[in-house]
Design a protein around this motif. Structure first.
Motif, PDB file in Angstrom:
ATOM      1  N   GLY A  14       0.787  -1.234   0.000  1.00  0.00           N
ATOM      2  CA  GLY A  14       0.000   0.000   0.000  1.00  0.00           C
ATOM      3  C   GLY A  14       0.806   1.263   0.000  1.00  0.00           C
ATOM      4  O   GLY A  14       0.246   2.350  -0.038  1.00  0.00           O
ATOM      5  N   ILE A  15       2.145   1.169   0.060  1.00  0.00           N
ATOM      6  CA  ILE A  15       2.965   2.378   0.147  1.00  0.00           C
ATOM      7  C   ILE A  15       2.967   3.091  -1.193  1.00  0.00           C
ATOM      8  O   ILE A  15       3.438   2.556  -2.191  1.00  0.00           O
ATOM      9  CB  ILE A  15       4.401   2.033   0.564  1.00  0.00           C
ATOM     10  N   VAL A  16       2.474   4.298  -1.235  1.00  0.00           N
ATOM     11  CA  VAL A  16       2.570   5.209  -2.363  1.00  0.00           C
ATOM     12  C   VAL A  16       2.128   4.559  -3.668  1.00  0.00           C
ATOM     13  O   VAL A  16       2.590   4.934  -4.742  1.00  0.00           O
ATOM     14  CB  VAL A  16       4.016   5.734  -2.542  1.00  0.00           C
ATOM     15  N   ALA A  17       1.288   3.523  -3.585  1.00  0.00           N
ATOM     16  CA  ALA A  17       0.845   2.787  -4.759  1.00  0.00           C
ATOM     17  C   ALA A  17       2.021   2.249  -5.559  1.00  0.00           C
ATOM     18  O   ALA A  17       1.964   2.096  -6.769  1.00  0.00           O
ATOM     19  CB  ALA A  17      -0.032   3.665  -5.657  1.00  0.00           C
ATOM     20  N   ALA A  18       3.130   1.994  -4.857  1.00  0.00           N
ATOM     21  CA  ALA A  18       4.337   1.552  -5.562  1.00  0.00           C
ATOM     22  C   ALA A  18       4.196   0.129  -6.076  1.00  0.00           C
ATOM     23  O   ALA A  18       4.708  -0.197  -7.130  1.00  0.00           O
ATOM     24  CB  ALA A  18       5.543   1.653  -4.634  1.00  0.00           C
ATOM     25  N   MET A  19       3.537  -0.730  -5.324  1.00  0.00           N
ATOM     26  CA  MET A  19       3.295  -2.080  -5.784  1.00  0.00           C
ATOM     27  C   MET A  19       1.896  -2.146  -6.380  1.00  0.00           C
ATOM     28  O   MET A  19       0.928  -1.688  -5.779  1.00  0.00           O
ATOM     29  CB  MET A  19       3.387  -3.073  -4.620  1.00  0.00           C
ATOM     30  N   THR A  20       1.780  -2.722  -7.556  1.00  0.00           N
ATOM     31  CA  THR A  20       0.472  -2.816  -8.181  1.00  0.00           C
ATOM     32  C   THR A  20      -0.318  -4.002  -7.646  1.00  0.00           C
ATOM     33  O   THR A  20      -1.533  -4.034  -7.716  1.00  0.00           O
ATOM     34  CB  THR A  20       0.614  -2.950  -9.696  1.00  0.00           C
ATOM     35  N   SER A  21       0.392  -5.022  -7.130  1.00  0.00           N
ATOM     36  CA  SER A  21      -0.301  -6.159  -6.536  1.00  0.00           C
ATOM     37  C   SER A  21       0.601  -6.805  -5.508  1.00  0.00           C
ATOM     38  O   SER A  21       1.805  -6.883  -5.698  1.00  0.00           O
ATOM     39  CB  SER A  21      -0.685  -7.185  -7.607  1.00  0.00           C
ATOM     40  N   CYS A  22       0.027  -7.279  -4.428  1.00  0.00           N
ATOM     41  CA  CYS A  22       0.805  -7.929  -3.378  1.00  0.00           C
ATOM     42  C   CYS A  22       0.075  -9.175  -2.900  1.00  0.00           C
ATOM     43  O   CYS A  22      -1.135  -9.152  -2.679  1.00  0.00           O
ATOM     44  CB  CYS A  22       1.013  -6.975  -2.198  1.00  0.00           C
ATOM     45  N   ASP A  23       0.827 -10.230  -2.765  1.00  0.00           N
ATOM     46  CA  ASP A  23       0.285 -11.462  -2.215  1.00  0.00           C
ATOM     47  C   ASP A  23       0.678 -11.515  -0.743  1.00  0.00           C
ATOM     48  O   ASP A  23       1.823 -11.778  -0.398  1.00  0.00           O
ATOM     49  CB  ASP A  23       0.879 -12.655  -2.985  1.00  0.00           C
ATOM     50  N   ASN A  24      -0.271 -11.240   0.133  1.00  0.00           N
ATOM     51  CA  ASN A  24       0.019 -11.139   1.558  1.00  0.00           C
ATOM     52  C   ASN A  24      -0.100 -12.482   2.286  1.00  0.00           C
ATOM     53  O   ASN A  24      -0.146 -12.526   3.509  1.00  0.00           O
ATOM     54  CB  ASN A  24      -0.924 -10.127   2.210  1.00  0.00           C
ATOM     55  N   THR A  25      -0.155 -13.565   1.514  1.00  0.00           N
ATOM     56  CA  THR A  25      -0.326 -14.862   2.165  1.00  0.00           C
ATOM     57  C   THR A  25       0.997 -15.435   2.661  1.00  0.00           C
ATOM     58  O   THR A  25       1.011 -16.366   3.454  1.00  0.00           O
ATOM     59  CB  THR A  25      -0.955 -15.865   1.185  1.00  0.00           C
ATOM     60  N   SER A  26       2.127 -14.883   2.196  1.00  0.00           N
ATOM     61  CA  SER A  26       3.421 -15.428   2.595  1.00  0.00           C
ATOM     62  C   SER A  26       3.902 -14.787   3.882  1.00  0.00           C
ATOM     63  O   SER A  26       3.819 -13.581   4.062  1.00  0.00           O
ATOM     64  CB  SER A  26       4.451 -15.189   1.479  1.00  0.00           C
ATOM     65  N   ASN A  27       4.435 -15.613   4.785  1.00  0.00           N
ATOM     66  CA  ASN A  27       5.016 -15.105   6.020  1.00  0.00           C
ATOM     67  C   ASN A  27       6.541 -15.177   5.998  1.00  0.00           C
ATOM     68  O   ASN A  27       7.190 -15.037   7.028  1.00  0.00           O
ATOM     69  CB  ASN A  27       4.479 -15.892   7.223  1.00  0.00           C
ATOM     70  N   GLN A  28       7.100 -15.454   4.796  1.00  0.00           N
ATOM     71  CA  GLN A  28       8.551 -15.548   4.684  1.00  0.00           C
ATOM     72  C   GLN A  28       9.183 -14.178   4.922  1.00  0.00           C
ATOM     73  O   GLN A  28       8.744 -13.174   4.371  1.00  0.00           O
ATOM     74  CB  GLN A  28       8.936 -16.050   3.288  1.00  0.00           C
ATOM     75  N   PRO A  29      10.222 -14.113   5.772  1.00  0.00           N
ATOM     76  CA  PRO A  29      10.874 -12.821   6.005  1.00  0.00           C
ATOM     77  C   PRO A  29      11.655 -12.386   4.774  1.00  0.00           C
ATOM     78  O   PRO A  29      12.164 -13.209   4.015  1.00  0.00           O
ATOM     79  CB  PRO A  29      11.815 -13.128   7.180  1.00  0.00           C
ATOM     80  N   ALA A  30      11.746 -11.086   4.579  1.00  0.00           N
ATOM     81  CA  ALA A  30      12.530 -10.556   3.471  1.00  0.00           C
ATOM     82  C   ALA A  30      14.004 -10.799   3.737  1.00  0.00           C
ATOM     83  O   ALA A  30      14.483 -10.705   4.863  1.00  0.00           O
ATOM     84  CB  ALA A  30      12.262  -9.054   3.326  1.00  0.00           C
ATOM     85  N   THR A  31      14.716 -11.141   2.680  1.00  0.00           N
ATOM     86  CA  THR A  31      16.154 -11.377   2.801  1.00  0.00           C
ATOM     87  C   THR A  31      16.973 -10.263   2.175  1.00  0.00           C
ATOM     88  O   THR A  31      18.196 -10.230   2.342  1.00  0.00           O
ATOM     89  CB  THR A  31      16.531 -12.703   2.129  1.00  0.00           C
ATOM     90  N   ALA A  32      16.328  -9.362   1.460  1.00  0.00           N
ATOM     91  CA  ALA A  32      17.013  -8.236   0.825  1.00  0.00           C
ATOM     92  C   ALA A  32      15.961  -7.195   0.466  1.00  0.00           C
ATOM     93  O   ALA A  32      14.790  -7.528   0.244  1.00  0.00           O
ATOM     94  CB  ALA A  32      17.756  -8.698  -0.421  1.00  0.00           C
ATOM     95  N   PRO A  33      16.347  -5.923   0.427  1.00  0.00           N
ATOM     96  CA  PRO A  33      15.384  -4.903   0.013  1.00  0.00           C
ATOM     97  C   PRO A  33      15.018  -5.088  -1.461  1.00  0.00           C
ATOM     98  O   PRO A  33      15.810  -5.616  -2.253  1.00  0.00           O
ATOM     99  CB  PRO A  33      16.136  -3.593   0.239  1.00  0.00           C
ATOM    100  N   VAL A  34      13.826  -4.676  -1.816  1.00  0.00           N
ATOM    101  CA  VAL A  34      13.325  -4.820  -3.181  1.00  0.00           C
ATOM    102  C   VAL A  34      12.883  -3.454  -3.700  1.00  0.00           C
ATOM    103  O   VAL A  34      12.142  -2.733  -3.030  1.00  0.00           O
ATOM    104  CB  VAL A  34      12.136  -5.805  -3.236  1.00  0.00           C
ATOM    105  N   ASP A  35      13.348  -3.107  -4.888  1.00  0.00           N
ATOM    106  CA  ASP A  35      12.867  -1.888  -5.538  1.00  0.00           C
ATOM    107  C   ASP A  35      11.493  -2.176  -6.120  1.00  0.00           C
ATOM    108  O   ASP A  35      11.363  -3.043  -7.000  1.00  0.00           O
ATOM    109  CB  ASP A  35      13.844  -1.478  -6.647  1.00  0.00           C
ATOM    110  N   PRO A  36      10.448  -1.487  -5.661  1.00  0.00           N
ATOM    111  CA  PRO A  36       9.108  -1.747  -6.192  1.00  0.00           C
ATOM    112  C   PRO A  36       8.920  -1.274  -7.621  1.00  0.00           C
ATOM    113  O   PRO A  36       7.903  -1.559  -8.246  1.00  0.00           O
ATOM    114  CB  PRO A  36       8.191  -0.969  -5.236  1.00  0.00           C
ATOM    115  N   GLY A  37       9.882  -0.551  -8.153  1.00  0.00           N
ATOM    116  CA  GLY A  37       9.776  -0.088  -9.535  1.00  0.00           C
ATOM    117  C   GLY A  37       9.150   1.280  -9.644  1.00  0.00           C
ATOM    118  O   GLY A  37       8.867   1.957  -8.652  1.00  0.00           O
TER     119      GLY A  37
END
Length: 473
Positions: A14-37
Motif C-alpha cells: 500500500g505504500i505510495v501505490a508503488a506495488m500494483t499487486s501484493c500477495d500477503n499470504t506469505s510469512n517468509q521474512p525478506a532477505t534483501a530490500p526490493v525496488d518496487p519499480g
C-alpha cells in the motif's frame, strides 16, 4: 511473484501505490530490500512553476511547443537536423514520466534511426526496452584524449538529405546490450538527465553551494567525502566556464546555465547550429543544407504567425531555456510511515551529506519578465537532494572522461527529486533497479564507500524504508 517479492510486499503493501499487486499470504521474512519499480499513478511533474505571470506563462507554453517539435533536415518549421544526430526532438529524450523527464521505458531511438528513409544501423547498446544513450569516445585513433559525443545516426539516405553520404561511427565490438557493459572499451554512455525544476537549480547562489560544501566537514572528512564544485575554485579549473562561477548542469556539472545547456544539446544531440554553437560539427560537402547558424533570433516575426509577438522573436534555443527555467520540480507522493522512517534513515546513514535535501534560491528574473524578480523563482525552496558538487565515485563507475574540473571518476551528485518515477539509473543507464544503483556507489576510490557500508549494516526493513522513501520522491 517470487518469495522475495511477496515478502517485500508484506512489509510495505500500500505504500505510495508503488506495488500494483501484493500477495500477503506469505510469512517468509525478506532477505534483501526490493525496488518496487516506477511509482504508479499520474506523473507528478511536467507542469509550470506556480506563481508565473501571464508573460512568463506565455514563454513557458511557447517553449513547450518548440521542445516537442520534430526536426527535419530542411524546410517546414525545422531548423535543420544533422548531419550527425542522436535524436530529432527534445521531447524524445526527456519524456519520462512527462515532458522534461528522462529516458522512457520504450526507446524511441530505434524508430528514429530509419525515419524518412535514413539507412542507419541501430547500435548494439540501443534496445527496445533499454535507455536512450549518447556515446562518447575516450580517445582518438591517435591515442590522444577525445571525450566528445560521437552521434549515433547520420542523415544519409533521408529523403530530405539527397546527396549526403557520410557513415555512422563504428561502435563495435558489442557488449551486453541492456546494461551497455562489456563492449568497446573506448566508448562510454550517458543517458538524458531530467530537467524538472531546472530554473530553481539555476537560481541557487554560488555562496549557498559553497556554504553547504563546508557544512558538517568534521563528519564528512573522516568518511572520505570531499566533493568540490566544477568551477575556477581551489584550482579546479573548468575550461568552459569563462566567468569562473559554479557550473551545475549535466552528469559532470559541466554546463553553467540553461541557455548553454540548451544550445549545446541542440547542436550536439540534434545537429542544429545556433548562436551559441554556430558551426556544424561535421562540415562534409553535400551534407550541409542550411546557412549557419540555423537557429537564430527572429527579428521580424509576422504578427499573424503567433498569438504572442514577444515569444516569436526568440530563437528555439532561448525558448528551450525559458521552458526549462519555468518547469516545476516533481511532486513527491504522500508520506507513509515507511517513507517517513526511510527519510530519517537516509539522513542518519549519511546519504544526505551529498544528496543535500534543500537549498533556497536568490532573487531571479525569469525569461520574458520585467526587471522585477520573478515570484516563481525568487526565494524559493529547492528540494533537489543534491549538493551540486562533483565527487569521486570509484573505478566501477568511472567513465574515463574529464570535463572541466570533473575528472575521470567524478560525477555531479544526481538530484533525487523525481526518482520515484524514473526508469533507468546511473550515468549510463545500466540498471533499472534502485538497490543495484545504490550498491554501484561502492568501489575502490569512491567517496561513498563508508556510506554504503553503513547502508548494508541496516536491517532489511530499514533498507526497504530507504528504498520506499526514494520511490516516493
Amino acid at each position: 511473484m517470487t518469495k522475495g517479492q511477496r515478502a517485500a510486499c508484506s512489509i510495505f503493501a500500500g505504500i505510495v501505490a508503488a506495488m500494483t499487486s501484493c500477495d500477503n499470504t506469505s510469512n517468509q521474512p525478506a532477505t534483501a530490500p526490493v525496488d518496487p519499480g516506477v511509482r504508479a499513478g499520474a506523473p507528478g511533474a511536467g507542469t509550470a512553476l506556480k506563481g508565473l505571470t501571464a508573460d512568463e506563462n506565455a514563454f513557458f507554453q511557447d517553449g513547450l511547443v518548440r521542445f516537442s517539435q520534430i526536426e527535419s533536415v530542411a524546410g517546414g518549421q525545422s531548423n535543420g537536423l544533422g548531419p550527425r544526430f542522436n535524436s530529432n526532438s527534445c521531447l524524445s529524450c526527456h519524456v519520462q514520466p512527462s515532458v522534461g523527464g528522462s529516458s522512457p521505458a520504450t526507446n524511441p531511438s530505434i524508430a528514429i534511426a530509419t525515419l524518412n528513409g535514413a539507412k542507419n544501423v541501430v547500435p548494439w547498446f540501443i534496445t527496445q526496452n533499454g535507455p536512450i544513450r549518447e556515446a562518447r569516445f575516450k580517445r582518438n585513433p591517435d591515442g590522444n584524449n577525445d571525450g566528445g559525443v560521437h552521434n549515433l545516426f547520420v542523415i544519409t539516405g533521408r529523403a530530405d538529405a539527397a546527396g549526403c553520404n557520410i557513415a555512422q561511427p563504428s561502435f563495435l565490438p558489442a557488449g551486453q546490450p541492456q546494461s551497455g557493459q562489456g563492449g568497446n572499451p573506448n566508448i562510454i554512455f550517458r543517458i538524458p538527465t531530467p530537467i524538472f525544476g531546472a530554473g530553481l537549480i539555476e537560481s541557487i547562489p554560488d555562496s549557498a553551494i559553497l556554504a553547504n560544501m563546508k557544512a558538517d566537514s568534521n563528519q564528512k572528512k573522516p568518511m572520505g567525502i570531499s566533493g568540490h564544485p566544477n568551477a575556477h575554485l581551489s584550482g579546479n579549473a573548468n575550461h568552459s566556464a569563462n566567468d569562473g562561477t559554479i557550473t551545475r548542469f549535466g552528469w559532470k556539472a559541466q554546463n553553467k546555465s540553461l541557455l548553454i545547456f540548451a544550445g549545446e544539446a541542440y547542436n550536439v544531440e540534434m545537429g542544429v547550429t545556433n548562436q551559441l554553437f554556430p558551426q556544424e560539427r561535421d562540415e562534409t560537402p553535400g551534407c550541409v543544407f542550411n546557412p549557419t547558424p540555423e537557429d537564430t533570433l527572429n527579428f521580424t516575426p509576422a504578427s499573424t504567425s503567433t498569438p504572442n509577438r514577444n515569444t516569436a522573436v526568440v530563437s528555439d534555443m532561448e525558448a528551450f531555456a525559458a521552458f526549462m527555467r519555468m518547469l516545476a520540480p516533481p511532486t513527491p507522493a504522500p508520506d507513509t510511515p515507511s517513507v517517513v522512517n526511510g527519510r530519517a534513515v537516509f539522513a542518519e546513514v549519511g546519504c544526505a551529506f551529498c544528496h543535500t535535501h534543500s537549498f533556497t534560491t536568490g532573487k531571479t528574473i525569469a525569461s520574458g519578465s520585467s526587471t522585477s524578480p520573478s515570484a516563481a523563482l525568487s526565494n524559493q525552496a529547492v528540494n533537489l537532494y543534491s549538493d551540486l558538487l562533483v565527487h569521486h565515485m570509484g573505478e566501477d563507475l568511472a567513465d574515463g572522461i574529464t570535463q572541466g574540473g570533473a575528472g575521470p571518476d567524478e560525477f555531479r551528485t544526481a538530484p533525487l527529486w523525481g526518482v520515484g518515477q524514473r526508469v533507468f539509473f546511473l550515468h549510463d543507464g545500466r540498471t533499472k533497479d534502485l538497490v543495484t544503483a545504490i550498491e554501484a556507489h561502492r568501489s575502490r576510490g569512491s567517496e561513498a564507500n563508508m556510506i554504503i557500508e553503513r547502508f548494508n549494516r541496516l536491517s532489511i526493513n530499514q533498507q526497504q524504508d530507504v528504498i520506499n522513501f526514494l520511490r516516493s520522491l
